[in-house]
Design a protein around this motif. Structure first.
Motif, PDB file in Angstrom:
ATOM      1  N   ALA A   1      31.698 -14.989-102.713  1.00 25.90           N
ATOM      2  CA  ALA A   1      32.426 -16.108-102.213  1.00 25.90           C
ATOM      3  C   ALA A   1      31.667 -17.397-102.860  1.00 25.90           C
ATOM      4  O   ALA A   1      31.939 -18.419-102.615  1.00 25.90           O
ATOM      5  CB  ALA A   1      32.589 -16.294-100.755  1.00 25.90           C
ATOM      6  N   GLY A   2      30.578 -17.168-103.397  1.00 21.51           N
ATOM      7  CA  GLY A   2      29.708 -18.359-104.138  1.00 21.51           C
ATOM      8  C   GLY A   2      28.799 -18.763-103.192  1.00 21.51           C
ATOM      9  O   GLY A   2      28.247 -19.985-103.446  1.00 21.51           O
ATOM     10  N   TYR A   3      28.280 -18.125-102.309  1.00 22.39           N
ATOM     11  CA  TYR A   3      27.331 -18.594-101.246  1.00 22.39           C
ATOM     12  C   TYR A   3      25.928 -18.038-101.725  1.00 22.39           C
ATOM     13  O   TYR A   3      25.859 -16.538-101.697  1.00 22.39           O
ATOM     14  CB  TYR A   3      27.524 -18.365 -99.866  1.00 22.39           C
ATOM     15  CG  TYR A   3      28.653 -19.362 -99.344  1.00 22.39           C
ATOM     16  CD1 TYR A   3      28.511 -20.377 -98.843  1.00 22.39           C
ATOM     17  CD2 TYR A   3      29.928 -18.981 -99.699  1.00 22.39           C
ATOM     18  CE1 TYR A   3      29.574 -21.060 -98.277  1.00 22.39           C
ATOM     19  CE2 TYR A   3      30.954 -19.707 -99.152  1.00 22.39           C
ATOM     20  CZ  TYR A   3      30.739 -20.897 -98.581  1.00 22.39           C
ATOM     21  OH  TYR A   3      31.681 -21.679 -98.077  1.00 22.39           O
ATOM     22  N   GLY A   4      25.021 -18.601-101.957  1.00 22.21           N
ATOM     23  CA  GLY A   4      23.656 -18.191-102.045  1.00 22.21           C
ATOM     24  C   GLY A   4      22.858 -17.827-100.980  1.00 22.21           C
ATOM     25  O   GLY A   4      22.775 -18.580 -99.865  1.00 22.21           O
ATOM     26  N   GLN A   5      22.082 -16.489-101.134  1.00 24.72           N
ATOM     27  CA  GLN A   5      21.491 -15.876 -99.973  1.00 24.72           C
ATOM     28  C   GLN A   5      19.996 -16.645 -99.935  1.00 24.72           C
ATOM     29  O   GLN A   5      19.212 -16.090-100.609  1.00 24.72           O
ATOM     30  CB  GLN A   5      21.312 -14.378 -99.890  1.00 24.72           C
ATOM     31  CG  GLN A   5      20.737 -14.093 -98.518  1.00 24.72           C
ATOM     32  CD  GLN A   5      20.490 -12.506 -98.500  1.00 24.72           C
ATOM     33  OE1 GLN A   5      21.112 -11.689 -99.307  1.00 24.72           O
ATOM     34  NE2 GLN A   5      20.307 -11.710 -97.468  1.00 24.72           N
ATOM     35  N   TYR A   6      19.789 -17.769 -99.476  1.00 22.32           N
ATOM     36  CA  TYR A   6      18.448 -18.350 -99.760  1.00 22.32           C
ATOM     37  C   TYR A   6      17.497 -17.803 -98.873  1.00 22.32           C
ATOM     38  O   TYR A   6      16.275 -18.314 -98.945  1.00 22.32           O
ATOM     39  CB  TYR A   6      18.817 -19.928 -99.818  1.00 22.32           C
ATOM     40  CG  TYR A   6      19.039 -20.577 -98.631  1.00 22.32           C
ATOM     41  CD1 TYR A   6      17.940 -21.323 -97.597  1.00 22.32           C
ATOM     42  CD2 TYR A   6      20.075 -20.644 -98.091  1.00 22.32           C
ATOM     43  CE1 TYR A   6      18.038 -21.890 -96.509  1.00 22.32           C
ATOM     44  CE2 TYR A   6      20.515 -21.205 -96.703  1.00 22.32           C
ATOM     45  CZ  TYR A   6      19.484 -21.857 -95.985  1.00 22.32           C
ATOM     46  OH  TYR A   6      19.781 -22.511 -94.819  1.00 22.32           O
ATOM     47  N   GLU A   7      17.856 -17.184 -97.778  1.00 19.08           N
ATOM     48  CA  GLU A   7      16.904 -16.839 -96.926  1.00 19.08           C
ATOM     49  C   GLU A   7      17.642 -15.512 -96.194  1.00 19.08           C
ATOM     50  O   GLU A   7      18.709 -15.343 -96.272  1.00 19.08           O
ATOM     51  CB  GLU A   7      16.558 -17.929 -95.999  1.00 19.08           C
ATOM     52  CG  GLU A   7      15.195 -17.648 -94.831  1.00 19.08           C
ATOM     53  CD  GLU A   7      15.793 -16.692 -93.588  1.00 19.08           C
ATOM     54  OE1 GLU A   7      14.990 -16.223 -92.833  1.00 19.08           O
ATOM     55  OE2 GLU A   7      17.169 -16.875 -93.289  1.00 19.08           O
ATOM     56  N   ILE A   8      16.908 -14.762 -95.378  1.00 15.24           N
ATOM     57  CA  ILE A   8      17.208 -13.249 -94.913  1.00 15.24           C
ATOM     58  C   ILE A   8      18.792 -13.416 -94.498  1.00 15.24           C
ATOM     59  O   ILE A   8      19.574 -12.546 -94.511  1.00 15.24           O
ATOM     60  CB  ILE A   8      16.221 -12.650 -94.346  1.00 15.24           C
ATOM     61  CG1 ILE A   8      15.189 -12.123 -95.336  1.00 15.24           C
ATOM     62  CG2 ILE A   8      16.817 -11.439 -93.581  1.00 15.24           C
ATOM     63  CD1 ILE A   8      14.036 -11.301 -94.559  1.00 15.24           C
ATOM     64  N   SER A   9      18.781 -14.508 -93.388  1.00 15.13           N
ATOM     65  CA  SER A   9      19.920 -14.558 -92.637  1.00 15.13           C
ATOM     66  C   SER A   9      20.940 -15.834 -93.207  1.00 15.13           C
ATOM     67  O   SER A   9      21.858 -15.947 -92.028  1.00 15.13           O
ATOM     68  CB  SER A   9      19.479 -14.683 -91.283  1.00 15.13           C
ATOM     69  OG  SER A   9      18.915 -13.501 -90.693  1.00 15.13           O
ATOM     70  N   ASN A  10      20.559 -16.614 -94.137  1.00 15.90           N
ATOM     71  CA  ASN A  10      21.342 -17.683 -94.395  1.00 15.90           C
ATOM     72  C   ASN A  10      21.923 -17.824 -95.927  1.00 15.90           C
ATOM     73  O   ASN A  10      21.069 -17.652 -96.813  1.00 15.90           O
ATOM     74  CB  ASN A  10      20.309 -18.930 -94.233  1.00 15.90           C
ATOM     75  CG  ASN A  10      19.662 -19.114 -92.721  1.00 15.90           C
ATOM     76  OD1 ASN A  10      20.682 -19.855 -91.993  1.00 15.90           O
ATOM     77  ND2 ASN A  10      18.919 -18.582 -92.108  1.00 15.90           N
ATOM     78  N   PHE A  11      22.913 -18.329 -95.726  1.00 16.31           N
ATOM     79  CA  PHE A  11      23.815 -18.473 -97.002  1.00 16.31           C
ATOM     80  C   PHE A  11      24.223 -19.854 -96.906  1.00 16.31           C
ATOM     81  O   PHE A  11      24.709 -20.596 -96.330  1.00 16.31           O
ATOM     82  CB  PHE A  11      24.797 -17.381 -96.779  1.00 16.31           C
ATOM     83  CG  PHE A  11      24.625 -16.095 -96.642  1.00 16.31           C
ATOM     84  CD1 PHE A  11      24.531 -15.324 -97.584  1.00 16.31           C
ATOM     85  CD2 PHE A  11      24.239 -15.601 -95.303  1.00 16.31           C
ATOM     86  CE1 PHE A  11      24.268 -13.889 -97.438  1.00 16.31           C
ATOM     87  CE2 PHE A  11      23.933 -14.430 -94.871  1.00 16.31           C
ATOM     88  CZ  PHE A  11      23.773 -13.490 -96.181  1.00 16.31           C
ATOM     89  N   ALA A  12      24.259 -20.550 -98.455  1.00 17.06           N
ATOM     90  CA  ALA A  12      24.802 -21.672 -98.601  1.00 17.06           C
ATOM     91  C   ALA A  12      25.371 -22.025-100.172  1.00 17.06           C
ATOM     92  O   ALA A  12      25.081 -21.389-100.974  1.00 17.06           O
ATOM     93  CB  ALA A  12      23.503 -22.648 -98.496  1.00 17.06           C
ATOM     94  N   LYS A  13      26.164 -23.104 -99.859  1.00 13.91           N
ATOM     95  CA  LYS A  13      26.594 -23.439-101.383  1.00 13.91           C
ATOM     96  C   LYS A  13      25.338 -24.208-101.932  1.00 13.91           C
ATOM     97  O   LYS A  13      24.505 -24.744-101.275  1.00 13.91           O
ATOM     98  CB  LYS A  13      27.920 -24.326-101.085  1.00 13.91           C
ATOM     99  CG  LYS A  13      28.964 -23.799-100.830  1.00 13.91           C
ATOM    100  CD  LYS A  13      30.141 -24.891-100.800  1.00 13.91           C
ATOM    101  CE  LYS A  13      31.786 -23.846-100.471  1.00 13.91           C
ATOM    102  NZ  LYS A  13      32.824 -24.886-100.306  1.00 13.91           N
TER     103      LYS A  13
END
Length: 390
Positions: A239-251
């Motif tokens: 869906a285009g969200y980067g997993q920038y941390e183990i539990s967190n996803f962001a545009k």
């Protein structure tokens, strides 16, 4: 010798509002049911703590503020206005791109309150949604329902708040892989810039812990929980969200900058009952109870404990929190903080984790591999008490 963040004052502020409408069955946070609590006295105590804190360690330009709890949005609009005025008074210099986040519960955020929040400087709201099935929500002690989620997000947008995040949970009692899939699908339909998706941990001193010990907590199997995590990672990525941390996803560009402060092991003020702070290699924890905190703040800083973090512990913390981020840890950042190389200090552990395929190396950067993400705790544990003699 380390440079201790170049001697700069902290640029991040965490503030704890410990009140909730009710206690969720999984929650071990420092939170108290709102009924009959001395809210005004608490906010005045918080104001005093802010005043004393900035007298001891004057702030510079503040880049991030995070108000957590409890549920900060249980404050009434006039209480919220008083609180936000306190923050602005004691931390007057804000970066022009400040990220000012507040946690919220769906159902505790009408338009009036959200308008007060926006007026007071809040520009990012994180809603604790947890699931999109009403039977799961009531089963974990949440008081909101799915309709409240949509209404709360609509209210936020109507007053001009668009930097919104929701929390989801997996591994909940009676939750199936299909239920999680439905929750993620519905969450993604909201088209928000940020999502946090956590696995349930059964913590001591919670109702779930009591039920677990009696064998009355119907948790998903380990296989299902692993399938849930793999599903959420692949769905969010698609869906285009980067997993920038183990539990967190962001545009791209919408990561939580405040939480990145923690993961980079940088300084931050910690204010409020039970709050933790980290300033100039000094860590502190405040008194937890509401009334004891109020009483202590009349006499000085309401500390339960305060201690200097040794260089060894700071180095271990750097690895444990830094490796949670997908960008990993860099030798350059380590040298900036500690004046030594990662290889000098953690050579043996790095080699072992690289050989096991749990870490990958890219120049002077080390990060979790795809396999490493699934075994993160094993990797982090490798860097505790593992300093190479130098």
């Amino acid at each position: 010798m380390t440079n201790l963040n170049n001697g700069r004052p902290p640029e991040a502020v965490y503030i704890h509002i410990p009140f909730c409408t009710n206690k969720c069955f999984y929650c071990d946070f420092n939170s108290y049911v709102l009924k009959d609590q001395p809210v005004t006295d608490y906010l005045q105590a918080l104001d005093r703590e802010m005043e004393l804190t900035v007298k001891n360690t004057p702030p510079g330009v503040i880049k991030t503020i995070f108000v957590g709890g409890g549920t900060p949005t249980v404050l009434k609009p006039d209480e919220m206005a008083y609180f936000l005025k306190s923050v602005r008074t004691h931390f007057p210099q804000w970066d022009e791109n400040i990220e000012f986040s507040m946690e919220a519960n769906p159902g505790t955020t009408d338009q009036d309150k959200l308008a007060v929040m926006k007026e007071g400087g809040v520009n990012r709201v994180s809603f604790g949604v947890q699931a999109f099935q009403n039977e799961l929500l009531s089963g974990i002690g949440r008081i909101h329902n799915v309709d409240d989620v949509y209404r709360s997000l609509e209210n936020a947008r109507s007053v001009g708040l668009h930097n919104l995040s929701v929390d989801l949970m997996f591994g909940l009692p009676n939750q199936t892989v299909d239920m999680l899939k439905e929750s993620i699908t519905k969450a993604l339909e909201l088209n928000l810039p940020h999502y946090s998706i956590y696995s349930l941990k059964v913590e001591e001193n919670t109702l779930f812990h009591t039920l677990f010990n009696k064998n009355k907590l119907p948790l998903p199997s380990e296989e299902d929980e692993l399938e849930m995590y793999l599903l959420l990672m692949s769905t969010m990525e698609a869906a285009g969200y980067g997993q920038y941390e183990i539990s967190n996803f962001a545009k791209p560009g919408m990561e939580s900058r405040h939480n990145i402060t923690y993961w980079r092991n940088e300084d931050y003020y910690g204010l409020g009952a039970g709050a933790h702070g980290y300033v100039k290699r000094q860590r502190h924890m405040n008194i937890k109870g509401v009334n004891p905190y109020i009483e202590a703040s009349l006499k000085g800083l309401p500390r339960l404990d305060s201690f200097r973090v040794s260089e060894q512990e700071a180095m271990e913390d750097f690895m444990m929190v830094g490796l949670r981020m997908r960008e990993g840890v860099s030798d350059q950042a380590f040298r900036t903080q500690f004046g030594k190389s990662l290889q000098d200090i953690f050579g043996g552990s790095l080699s072992k984790m690289l050989a096991a395929g749990l870490l990958e190396q890219d120049g002077d950067i080390y990060r979790l591999s795809k396999q490493g993400i699934l075994f993160g705790n094993d990797v982090f544990g490798e860097f505790v008490g593992a300093l190479t003699e130098v």
